[in-house]
Design a protein around this motif. Sequence first.
Motif, PDB file in Angstrom:
ATOM      1  N   ARG A 119      42.256  -6.760  13.690  1.00  0.00           N
ATOM      2  CA  ARG A 119      42.683  -5.761  12.699  1.00  0.00           C
ATOM      3  C   ARG A 119      41.713  -4.586  12.707  1.00  0.00           C
ATOM      4  N   MET A 120      42.088  -3.549  11.975  1.00  0.00           N
ATOM      5  CA  MET A 120      41.273  -2.335  11.923  1.00  0.00           C
ATOM      6  C   MET A 120      40.361  -2.322  10.699  1.00  0.00           C
ATOM      7  N   TYR A 121      39.208  -1.708  10.889  1.00  0.00           N
ATOM      8  CA  TYR A 121      38.219  -1.468   9.819  1.00  0.00           C
ATOM      9  C   TYR A 121      37.800  -0.010   9.906  1.00  0.00           C
ATOM     10  N   VAL A 122      37.211   0.475   8.812  1.00  0.00           N
ATOM     11  CA  VAL A 122      36.668   1.833   8.815  1.00  0.00           C
ATOM     12  C   VAL A 122      35.245   1.781   8.278  1.00  0.00           C
ATOM     13  N   ALA A 123      34.320   2.467   8.959  1.00  0.00           N
ATOM     14  CA  ALA A 123      32.963   2.631   8.422  1.00  0.00           C
ATOM     15  C   ALA A 123      33.022   3.813   7.451  1.00  0.00           C
ATOM     16  N   GLY A 124      32.936   3.521   6.161  1.00  0.00           N
ATOM     17  CA  GLY A 124      33.109   4.587   5.168  1.00  0.00           C
ATOM     18  C   GLY A 124      34.582   4.924   5.005  1.00  0.00           C
ATOM     19  N   LYS A 125      34.886   6.222   4.983  1.00  0.00           N
ATOM     20  CA  LYS A 125      36.279   6.648   4.790  1.00  0.00           C
ATOM     21  C   LYS A 125      36.807   7.330   6.047  1.00  0.00           C
ATOM     22  N   PRO A 126      38.074   7.038   6.403  1.00  0.00           N
ATOM     23  CA  PRO A 126      38.652   7.675   7.591  1.00  0.00           C
ATOM     24  C   PRO A 126      39.101   9.099   7.278  1.00  0.00           C
ATOM     25  N   ASN A 127      39.199   9.939   8.315  1.00  0.00           N
ATOM     26  CA  ASN A 127      39.872  11.224   8.097  1.00  0.00           C
ATOM     27  C   ASN A 127      41.379  10.994   8.055  1.00  0.00           C
ATOM     28  N   ARG A 128      42.145  12.027   7.688  1.00  0.00           N
ATOM     29  CA  ARG A 128      43.584  11.833   7.476  1.00  0.00           C
ATOM     30  C   ARG A 128      44.307  11.364   8.729  1.00  0.00           C
ATOM     31  N   LYS A 129      43.917  11.916   9.899  1.00  0.00           N
ATOM     32  CA  LYS A 129      44.576  11.524  11.156  1.00  0.00           C
ATOM     33  C   LYS A 129      44.329  10.049  11.461  1.00  0.00           C
ATOM     34  N   ALA A 130      43.091   9.619  11.256  1.00  0.00           N
ATOM     35  CA  ALA A 130      42.730   8.224  11.547  1.00  0.00           C
ATOM     36  C   ALA A 130      43.450   7.280  10.582  1.00  0.00           C
ATOM     37  N   GLU A 131      43.502   7.668   9.322  1.00  0.00           N
ATOM     38  CA  GLU A 131      44.177   6.832   8.321  1.00  0.00           C
ATOM     39  C   GLU A 131      45.654   6.668   8.665  1.00  0.00           C
ATOM     40  N   ARG A 132      46.273   7.775   9.109  1.00  0.00           N
ATOM     41  CA  ARG A 132      47.687   7.733   9.484  1.00  0.00           C
ATOM     42  C   ARG A 132      47.896   6.843  10.718  1.00  0.00           C
ATOM     43  N   LEU A 133      47.011   6.951  11.701  1.00  0.00           N
ATOM     44  CA  LEU A 133      47.113   6.109  12.907  1.00  0.00           C
ATOM     45  C   LEU A 133      47.029   4.628  12.527  1.00  0.00           C
ATOM     46  N   ILE A 134      46.100   4.284  11.659  1.00  0.00           N
ATOM     47  CA  ILE A 134      45.935   2.886  11.256  1.00  0.00           C
ATOM     48  C   ILE A 134      47.191   2.395  10.543  1.00  0.00           C
ATOM     49  N   GLN A 135      47.717   3.196   9.626  1.00  0.00           N
ATOM     50  CA  GLN A 135      48.928   2.800   8.876  1.00  0.00           C
ATOM     51  C   GLN A 135      50.107   2.589   9.823  1.00  0.00           C
ATOM     52  N   ILE A 136      50.309   3.530  10.734  1.00  0.00           N
ATOM     53  CA  ILE A 136      51.465   3.435  11.637  1.00  0.00           C
ATOM     54  C   ILE A 136      51.313   2.252  12.589  1.00  0.00           C
ATOM     55  N   THR A 137      50.102   1.983  13.052  1.00  0.00           N
ATOM     56  CA  THR A 137      49.889   0.848  13.955  1.00  0.00           C
ATOM     57  C   THR A 137      50.143  -0.473  13.230  1.00  0.00           C
ATOM     58  N   HIS A 138      49.643  -0.573  12.008  1.00  0.00           N
ATOM     59  CA  HIS A 138      49.909  -1.767  11.186  1.00  0.00           C
ATOM     60  C   HIS A 138      51.413  -1.957  10.996  1.00  0.00           C
ATOM     61  N   ASP A 139      52.081  -0.884  10.612  1.00  0.00           N
ATOM     62  CA  ASP A 139      53.514  -0.991  10.334  1.00  0.00           C
ATOM     63  C   ASP A 139      54.310  -1.270  11.611  1.00  0.00           C
ATOM     64  N   ALA A 140      53.830  -0.758  12.751  1.00  0.00           N
ATOM     65  CA  ALA A 140      54.506  -1.028  14.034  1.00  0.00           C
ATOM     66  C   ALA A 140      54.442  -2.529  14.348  1.00  0.00           C
ATOM     67  N   LEU A 141      53.271  -3.150  14.129  1.00  0.00           N
ATOM     68  CA  LEU A 141      53.181  -4.605  14.332  1.00  0.00           C
ATOM     69  C   LEU A 141      54.179  -5.320  13.423  1.00  0.00           C
ATOM     70  N   MET A 142      54.250  -4.896  12.160  1.00  0.00           N
ATOM     71  CA  MET A 142      55.154  -5.569  11.215  1.00  0.00           C
ATOM     72  C   MET A 142      56.625  -5.385  11.614  1.00  0.00           C
ATOM     73  N   LYS A 143      56.967  -4.216  12.186  1.00  0.00           N
ATOM     74  CA  LYS A 143      58.337  -4.027  12.707  1.00  0.00           C
ATOM     75  C   LYS A 143      58.607  -5.021  13.839  1.00  0.00           C
ATOM     76  N   GLY A 144      57.610  -5.221  14.696  1.00  0.00           N
ATOM     77  CA  GLY A 144      57.767  -6.188  15.785  1.00  0.00           C
ATOM     78  C   GLY A 144      57.963  -7.589  15.241  1.00  0.00           C
ATOM     79  N   ILE A 145      57.184  -7.943  14.223  1.00  0.00           N
ATOM     80  CA  ILE A 145      57.276  -9.283  13.634  1.00  0.00           C
ATOM     81  C   ILE A 145      58.634  -9.483  12.963  1.00  0.00           C
ATOM     82  N   GLU A 146      59.165  -8.434  12.349  1.00  0.00           N
ATOM     83  CA  GLU A 146      60.503  -8.536  11.736  1.00  0.00           C
ATOM     84  C   GLU A 146      61.573  -8.864  12.775  1.00  0.00           C
ATOM     85  N   ALA A 147      61.349  -8.436  14.016  1.00  0.00           N
ATOM     86  CA  ALA A 147      62.327  -8.697  15.086  1.00  0.00           C
ATOM     87  C   ALA A 147      62.105 -10.057  15.741  1.00  0.00           C
TER      88      ALA A 147
END
Length: 269
Positions: A119-147
């Motif tokens: 899984r992903m971790y962040v040292a401190g706070k991510p910038n907006r681009k990094a936060e979005r990448l983490i969210q989309i990657t997490h959700d992409a895995l969950m879409k795969g699991i739904e299938a």
Amino acid sequence: MNTHKGRLTKDGIRIYQASDFEGMNVAGQLAAHILDEMSAHVYPGQTTGEIDRLITQMVDEAGAVSATIGYKGYQHASCISVNHVVCHGIPGDKVLKEGDILNVDVTVIIDGWFGDTSRMYVAGKPNRKAERLIQITHDALMKGIEAAKPGNTFGDIGNAIQVYAESHRMSVVRDFCGHGLGRVFHAPPNVLHYGRAGTGAVLEEGMFFTIEPMINIGRPETKVLADDWTAVTRDKSLSAQFEHSIGITADGCQIFTLSPTGKFHPTYG
Ligand code: MF3
Ligand code: CO
Ligand code: CO
């Protein structure tokens, strides 16, 4: 209930028994618990080597075995992949700095069963681009699991991940894939994180495998560094990854590596 003990499909995919799910869940839960505990140890100034040392100690204290120490000459209990490192980052003296994003990947063996999760971790706070990448990657895995359910195909899993990631203008890494596992670390099939719906082997109850998409902000191409392990994005863009080990059930799947305390997706302090 599957009664064909030890059966392999025509694609060489092992069909495990109903009683095998419990062993996988025990191993998966330890791997997930270890990752839960690491949340408190990721901060600016921390080294990746220290995180790996803590993981090694936890595996040991649990009476489990690291699947990665000694695997093809790899010498650590985790892979820690920071920023543009796609996967297989080697823990060491690298000091984390504010805003770094990192994947920590742990595989443990208990009673011969393998639990593999990252899984992903962040040292401190991510910038907006990094936060979005983490969210989309997490959700992409969950879409795969739904299938991931009987009657669907492995292509349906890959397609769900690819369509989701690309609809958010991110790219799916092609050079690494998920894998069957169980009483072995890596077994058929290769679980691709892209592909066409309806293609590939049909999912059956009793299949155990990982889904572990690597998603890049930039282009999908990777290269492996001179250490023969560290895979990075060729264009140096940020990359993220999440991984679960799952087993196909009669009507869907069981996620063996669910976080016991709901920490799979990072929160930012
Ligand atoms: N855990 C990784 C996977 O998801 C494999 C790491 S192998 C190592 O398949 F040797 F690099 F640790
Ligand atoms: Co894996
Ligand atoms: Co892994």
